[in-house]
Write a protein that holds these residues in place. Sequence first.
Motif, PDB file in Angstrom:
ATOM      1  N   GLU A  14     -12.559  -7.833  55.791  1.00  0.00           N
ATOM      2  CA  GLU A  14     -12.719  -8.835  54.734  1.00  0.00           C
ATOM      3  C   GLU A  14     -11.726  -8.618  53.587  1.00  0.00           C
ATOM      4  O   GLU A  14     -11.515  -9.520  52.767  1.00  0.00           O
ATOM      5  N   MET A  15     -11.092  -7.462  53.539  1.00  0.00           N
ATOM      6  CA  MET A  15     -10.082  -7.189  52.508  1.00  0.00           C
ATOM      7  C   MET A  15      -8.741  -7.829  52.848  1.00  0.00           C
ATOM      8  O   MET A  15      -7.871  -7.944  51.987  1.00  0.00           O
ATOM      9  N   ARG A  16      -8.560  -8.238  54.075  1.00  0.00           N
ATOM     10  CA  ARG A  16      -7.263  -8.739  54.543  1.00  0.00           C
ATOM     11  C   ARG A  16      -7.145 -10.246  54.326  1.00  0.00           C
ATOM     12  O   ARG A  16      -7.190 -11.032  55.253  1.00  0.00           O
ATOM     13  N   THR A  17      -6.983 -10.620  53.066  1.00  0.00           N
ATOM     14  CA  THR A  17      -6.833 -12.037  52.716  1.00  0.00           C
ATOM     15  C   THR A  17      -5.440 -12.259  52.133  1.00  0.00           C
ATOM     16  O   THR A  17      -4.770 -11.305  51.717  1.00  0.00           O
ATOM     17  N   LEU A  18      -5.024 -13.500  52.068  1.00  0.00           N
ATOM     18  CA  LEU A  18      -3.732 -13.820  51.468  1.00  0.00           C
ATOM     19  C   LEU A  18      -3.701 -13.473  49.984  1.00  0.00           C
ATOM     20  O   LEU A  18      -2.696 -12.978  49.473  1.00  0.00           O
ATOM     21  N   THR A  19      -4.819 -13.705  49.310  1.00  0.00           N
ATOM     22  CA  THR A  19      -4.902 -13.375  47.889  1.00  0.00           C
ATOM     23  C   THR A  19      -4.750 -11.875  47.682  1.00  0.00           C
ATOM     24  O   THR A  19      -3.999 -11.426  46.811  1.00  0.00           O
ATOM     25  N   ARG A  20      -5.444 -11.107  48.505  1.00  0.00           N
ATOM     26  CA  ARG A  20      -5.358  -9.644  48.390  1.00  0.00           C
ATOM     27  C   ARG A  20      -3.960  -9.148  48.764  1.00  0.00           C
ATOM     28  O   ARG A  20      -3.452  -8.204  48.152  1.00  0.00           O
ATOM     29  N   ALA A  21      -3.323  -9.783  49.732  1.00  0.00           N
ATOM     30  CA  ALA A  21      -1.963  -9.391  50.126  1.00  0.00           C
ATOM     31  C   ALA A  21      -1.016  -9.556  48.935  1.00  0.00           C
ATOM     32  O   ALA A  21      -0.163  -8.699  48.678  1.00  0.00           O
ATOM     33  N   ARG A  22      -1.159 -10.645  48.206  1.00  0.00           N
ATOM     34  CA  ARG A  22      -0.319 -10.873  47.018  1.00  0.00           C
ATOM     35  C   ARG A  22      -0.607  -9.801  45.970  1.00  0.00           C
ATOM     36  O   ARG A  22       0.319  -9.244  45.369  1.00  0.00           O
ATOM     37  N   GLU A  23      -1.872  -9.499  45.737  1.00  0.00           N
ATOM     38  CA  GLU A  23      -2.240  -8.466  44.762  1.00  0.00           C
ATOM     39  C   GLU A  23      -1.646  -7.111  45.167  1.00  0.00           C
ATOM     40  O   GLU A  23      -1.135  -6.373  44.316  1.00  0.00           O
ATOM     41  N   ASP A  24      -1.730  -6.783  46.452  1.00  0.00           N
ATOM     42  CA  ASP A  24      -1.193  -5.512  46.933  1.00  0.00           C
ATOM     43  C   ASP A  24       0.329  -5.476  46.814  1.00  0.00           C
ATOM     44  O   ASP A  24       0.896  -4.444  46.451  1.00  0.00           O
ATOM     45  N   ALA A  25       0.988  -6.579  47.077  1.00  0.00           N
ATOM     46  CA  ALA A  25       2.443  -6.639  46.933  1.00  0.00           C
ATOM     47  C   ALA A  25       2.834  -6.381  45.479  1.00  0.00           C
ATOM     48  O   ALA A  25       3.762  -5.607  45.205  1.00  0.00           O
ATOM     49  N   VAL A  26       2.134  -6.990  44.562  1.00  0.00           N
ATOM     50  CA  VAL A  26       2.405  -6.790  43.133  1.00  0.00           C
ATOM     51  C   VAL A  26       2.163  -5.332  42.753  1.00  0.00           C
ATOM     52  O   VAL A  26       2.991  -4.707  42.066  1.00  0.00           O
ATOM     53  N   THR A  27       1.068  -4.768  43.204  1.00  0.00           N
ATOM     54  CA  THR A  27       0.737  -3.378  42.903  1.00  0.00           C
ATOM     55  C   THR A  27       1.807  -2.426  43.425  1.00  0.00           C
ATOM     56  O   THR A  27       2.259  -1.521  42.709  1.00  0.00           O
ATOM     57  N   LEU A  28       2.230  -2.617  44.672  1.00  0.00           N
ATOM     58  CA  LEU A  28       3.247  -1.750  45.263  1.00  0.00           C
ATOM     59  C   LEU A  28       4.573  -1.876  44.518  1.00  0.00           C
ATOM     60  O   LEU A  28       5.255  -0.887  44.259  1.00  0.00           O
ATOM     61  N   TYR A  29       4.945  -3.096  44.164  1.00  0.00           N
ATOM     62  CA  TYR A  29       6.202  -3.304  43.456  1.00  0.00           C
ATOM     63  C   TYR A  29       6.162  -2.658  42.063  1.00  0.00           C
ATOM     64  O   TYR A  29       7.120  -1.999  41.652  1.00  0.00           O
ATOM     65  N   LYS A  30       5.068  -2.846  41.344  1.00  0.00           N
ATOM     66  CA  LYS A  30       4.950  -2.256  40.005  1.00  0.00           C
ATOM     67  C   LYS A  30       4.997  -0.735  40.075  1.00  0.00           C
ATOM     68  O   LYS A  30       5.620  -0.090  39.219  1.00  0.00           O
ATOM     69  N   ALA A  31       4.366  -0.151  41.084  1.00  0.00           N
ATOM     70  CA  ALA A  31       4.401   1.304  41.251  1.00  0.00           C
ATOM     71  C   ALA A  31       5.827   1.771  41.534  1.00  0.00           C
ATOM     72  O   ALA A  31       6.284   2.785  41.005  1.00  0.00           O
ATOM     73  N   ARG A  32       6.548   1.017  42.342  1.00  0.00           N
ATOM     74  CA  ARG A  32       7.948   1.342  42.642  1.00  0.00           C
ATOM     75  C   ARG A  32       8.786   1.283  41.372  1.00  0.00           C
ATOM     76  O   ARG A  32       9.587   2.174  41.099  1.00  0.00           O
ATOM     77  N   GLN A  33       8.592   0.234  40.585  1.00  0.00           N
ATOM     78  CA  GLN A  33       9.359   0.090  39.346  1.00  0.00           C
ATOM     79  C   GLN A  33       9.044   1.223  38.377  1.00  0.00           C
ATOM     80  O   GLN A  33       9.940   1.720  37.691  1.00  0.00           O
ATOM     81  N   ALA A  34       7.796   1.633  38.313  1.00  0.00           N
ATOM     82  CA  ALA A  34       7.417   2.740  37.433  1.00  0.00           C
ATOM     83  C   ALA A  34       8.117   4.027  37.861  1.00  0.00           C
ATOM     84  O   ALA A  34       8.603   4.793  37.016  1.00  0.00           O
ATOM     85  N   ARG A  35       8.200   4.274  39.177  1.00  0.00           N
ATOM     86  CA  ARG A  35       8.910   5.456  39.680  1.00  0.00           C
ATOM     87  C   ARG A  35      10.392   5.392  39.333  1.00  0.00           C
ATOM     88  O   ARG A  35      10.983   6.376  38.887  1.00  0.00           O
ATOM     89  N   VAL A  36      10.992   4.225  39.525  1.00  0.00           N
ATOM     90  CA  VAL A  36      12.419   4.048  39.220  1.00  0.00           C
ATOM     91  C   VAL A  36      12.663   4.271  37.735  1.00  0.00           C
ATOM     92  O   VAL A  36      13.617   4.968  37.353  1.00  0.00           O
TER      93      VAL A  36
END
Length: 89
Positions: A46-68
Amino acid sequence: MTYEAYLDEVTTLLTELYDLDDATAIKLVVDAQAAEYFSPHDDHPEMRTLTRAREDAVTLYKARQARVDTQAKQQRAARKKTPPGSGRK
């Protein structure tokens, strides 16, 4: 959506939302998967929704930017601490 399709969707969103190349987006998702970020998604379909995919993409990108950003700050600080004339040859 299957777990694999979900990961593909997150990867696609990273390329679309942030103009990342495929290799960078795939690496972000693979690294997150290795760190068990997606383990709950595997266990709970039930976690595998399009809305959640977008949220996860944003989270992963923000974490990457913070590391950079952190790495850049550390490099600038290291350069400031190195006295002139003591650099590498």
